[in-house]
Design a protein around this motif. Structure first.
Motif, PDB file in Angstrom:
ATOM      1  N   TYR A 142      -2.363  -1.722  -7.009  1.00  0.00           N
ATOM      2  CA  TYR A 142      -2.534  -3.080  -6.479  1.00  0.00           C
ATOM      3  C   TYR A 142      -3.448  -3.923  -7.359  1.00  0.00           C
ATOM      4  N   ASP A 143      -4.232  -3.264  -8.212  1.00  0.00           N
ATOM      5  CA  ASP A 143      -5.119  -3.938  -9.156  1.00  0.00           C
ATOM      6  C   ASP A 143      -6.050  -4.932  -8.451  1.00  0.00           C
ATOM      7  N   LEU A 144      -6.616  -4.492  -7.324  1.00  0.00           N
ATOM      8  CA  LEU A 144      -7.531  -5.333  -6.551  1.00  0.00           C
ATOM      9  C   LEU A 144      -8.981  -4.869  -6.649  1.00  0.00           C
ATOM     10  N   PHE A 145      -9.177  -3.603  -6.960  1.00  0.00           N
ATOM     11  CA  PHE A 145     -10.513  -3.012  -6.929  1.00  0.00           C
ATOM     12  C   PHE A 145     -10.809  -2.309  -8.245  1.00  0.00           C
ATOM     13  N   PRO A 146     -12.095  -2.147  -8.557  1.00  0.00           N
ATOM     14  CA  PRO A 146     -12.442  -1.277  -9.688  1.00  0.00           C
ATOM     15  C   PRO A 146     -11.914   0.134  -9.420  1.00  0.00           C
ATOM     16  N   THR A 147     -11.704   0.882 -10.465  1.00  0.00           N
ATOM     17  CA  THR A 147     -11.107   2.215 -10.349  1.00  0.00           C
ATOM     18  C   THR A 147     -11.846   3.103  -9.354  1.00  0.00           C
ATOM     19  N   GLU A 148     -13.165   3.087  -9.387  1.00  0.00           N
ATOM     20  CA  GLU A 148     -13.948   3.956  -8.496  1.00  0.00           C
ATOM     21  C   GLU A 148     -13.719   3.576  -7.030  1.00  0.00           C
ATOM     22  N   VAL A 149     -13.672   2.287  -6.743  1.00  0.00           N
ATOM     23  CA  VAL A 149     -13.458   1.832  -5.360  1.00  0.00           C
ATOM     24  C   VAL A 149     -12.035   2.165  -4.925  1.00  0.00           C
ATOM     25  N   ALA A 150     -11.070   1.939  -5.801  1.00  0.00           N
ATOM     26  CA  ALA A 150      -9.671   2.258  -5.484  1.00  0.00           C
ATOM     27  C   ALA A 150      -9.517   3.750  -5.195  1.00  0.00           C
ATOM     28  N   GLN A 151     -10.202   4.579  -5.969  1.00  0.00           N
ATOM     29  CA  GLN A 151     -10.125   6.021  -5.721  1.00  0.00           C
ATOM     30  C   GLN A 151     -10.778   6.392  -4.397  1.00  0.00           C
ATOM     31  N   LEU A 152     -11.900   5.775  -4.080  1.00  0.00           N
ATOM     32  CA  LEU A 152     -12.554   6.031  -2.792  1.00  0.00           C
ATOM     33  C   LEU A 152     -11.616   5.653  -1.635  1.00  0.00           C
ATOM     34  N   ILE A 153     -11.003   4.499  -1.732  1.00  0.00           N
ATOM     35  CA  ILE A 153     -10.057   4.071  -0.696  1.00  0.00           C
ATOM     36  C   ILE A 153      -8.882   5.039  -0.630  1.00  0.00           C
ATOM     37  N   GLY A 154      -8.346   5.384  -1.775  1.00  0.00           N
ATOM     38  CA  GLY A 154      -7.189   6.285  -1.826  1.00  0.00           C
ATOM     39  C   GLY A 154      -7.468   7.647  -1.216  1.00  0.00           C
ATOM     40  N   TYR A 155      -8.673   8.158  -1.436  1.00  0.00           N
ATOM     41  CA  TYR A 155      -9.017   9.476  -0.906  1.00  0.00           C
ATOM     42  C   TYR A 155      -9.371   9.431   0.586  1.00  0.00           C
ATOM     43  N   THR A 156      -9.946   8.340   1.044  1.00  0.00           N
ATOM     44  CA  THR A 156     -10.380   8.278   2.447  1.00  0.00           C
ATOM     45  C   THR A 156      -9.339   7.687   3.393  1.00  0.00           C
ATOM     46  N   LEU A 157      -8.424   6.880   2.880  1.00  0.00           N
ATOM     47  CA  LEU A 157      -7.437   6.234   3.757  1.00  0.00           C
ATOM     48  C   LEU A 157      -6.618   7.235   4.579  1.00  0.00           C
ATOM     49  N   PRO A 158      -6.089   8.301   3.984  1.00  0.00           N
ATOM     50  CA  PRO A 158      -5.333   9.251   4.812  1.00  0.00           C
ATOM     51  C   PRO A 158      -6.171   9.866   5.936  1.00  0.00           C
ATOM     52  N   LEU A 159      -7.433  10.149   5.661  1.00  0.00           N
ATOM     53  CA  LEU A 159      -8.298  10.711   6.710  1.00  0.00           C
ATOM     54  C   LEU A 159      -8.562   9.690   7.809  1.00  0.00           C
ATOM     55  N   PHE A 160      -8.745   8.441   7.427  1.00  0.00           N
ATOM     56  CA  PHE A 160      -8.944   7.365   8.400  1.00  0.00           C
ATOM     57  C   PHE A 160      -7.706   7.191   9.270  1.00  0.00           C
ATOM     58  N   GLU A 161      -6.535   7.222   8.653  1.00  0.00           N
ATOM     59  CA  GLU A 161      -5.281   7.104   9.410  1.00  0.00           C
ATOM     60  C   GLU A 161      -5.114   8.271  10.376  1.00  0.00           C
ATOM     61  N   LEU A 162      -5.459   9.477   9.941  1.00  0.00           N
ATOM     62  CA  LEU A 162      -5.372  10.640  10.839  1.00  0.00           C
ATOM     63  C   LEU A 162      -6.342  10.513  12.012  1.00  0.00           C
ATOM     64  N   ALA A 163      -7.543  10.031  11.749  1.00  0.00           N
ATOM     65  CA  ALA A 163      -8.530   9.850  12.822  1.00  0.00           C
ATOM     66  C   ALA A 163      -8.037   8.830  13.847  1.00  0.00           C
ATOM     67  N   LEU A 164      -7.493   7.712  13.374  1.00  0.00           N
ATOM     68  CA  LEU A 164      -6.947   6.713  14.302  1.00  0.00           C
ATOM     69  C   LEU A 164      -5.804   7.306  15.126  1.00  0.00           C
ATOM     70  N   ALA A 165      -4.934   8.054  14.464  1.00  0.00           N
ATOM     71  CA  ALA A 165      -3.796   8.666  15.158  1.00  0.00           C
ATOM     72  C   ALA A 165      -4.261   9.629  16.245  1.00  0.00           C
ATOM     73  N   LEU A 166      -5.235  10.451  15.934  1.00  0.00           N
ATOM     74  CA  LEU A 166      -5.754  11.405  16.914  1.00  0.00           C
ATOM     75  C   LEU A 166      -6.339  10.676  18.123  1.00  0.00           C
ATOM     76  N   LEU A 167      -7.127   9.641  17.872  1.00  0.00           N
ATOM     77  CA  LEU A 167      -7.714   8.873  18.972  1.00  0.00           C
ATOM     78  C   LEU A 167      -6.630   8.201  19.818  1.00  0.00           C
ATOM     79  N   LEU A 168      -5.567   7.719  19.185  1.00  0.00           N
ATOM     80  CA  LEU A 168      -4.467   7.122  19.949  1.00  0.00           C
ATOM     81  C   LEU A 168      -3.755   8.173  20.795  1.00  0.00           C
TER      82      LEU A 168
END
Length: 169
Positions: A56-82
């Protein structure tokens, strides 16, 4: 002489909406949870998710990697709570806001002429010109946003811990 207790014994029938709403919310909870689980699972290994965010070329590489690594866990947490129906109103609102962020990202890529796969359900990264599916991705995310909004506005539903804990009647 009429007894005033007769009025107290008369109960008002629930409206059609009051009957349907809890089941509609339950359907939205389960549907949105299934979407979030699918999205999270298809983003493994997380390096692929990070690559999709970087495209998406929106974030510095380090931030993009942080988002990329944490997004699936965040989605799983939301799903579990739902699925368990805990903090339903808030999780619905956060899920709806997450869809707005996804839509904004796709619109940004489209406006900047990037040829990328959104990476919403795995994959991601560069694609050939004409192979983008921005319109379909946005329409799909609008539907998921609507589901999250329904949950946030009308959180009462069967089979929810919120109900057991007395958070929503």
């Amino acid at each position: 002489m009429t007894d005033t207790n007769d009025d107290a014994l008369t109960t008002q029938q629930p409206t059609r909406w009051e009957t349907v709403q809890p089941w509609l919310t339950l359907a939205c909870r389960i549907g949105l949870a299934a979407v979030l689980i699918t999205a999270a699972v298809t983003k493994f290994p997380p390096a692929l998710s990070a690559q999709a965010v970087e495209a998406y070329d929106l974030f510095p590489t380090e931030v993009a990697q942080l988002i990329g690594y944490t997004l699936p866990l965040f989605e799983l947490a939301l799903a579990l709570l739902l699925l368990i129906g805990l903090a339903t109103r808030y999780v619905g609102a956060v899920s709806a806001l997450l869809m707005v962020v996804f839509i904004a990202g796709i619109l940004s890529a489209m406006a900047r002429g990037l040829n990328i796969d959104c990476g919403c359900f795995g994959g991601g990264g560069q694609v050939e010109p004409g192979e983008t599916t921005y319109g379909i991705s946005i329409a799909r995310d609008i539907a998921f946003f609507a589901m999250g909004t329904v949950i946030a506005i009308w959180p009462r539903s069967p089979f929810a811990l919120d109900r057991v804990l007395g958070l929503f009647r």
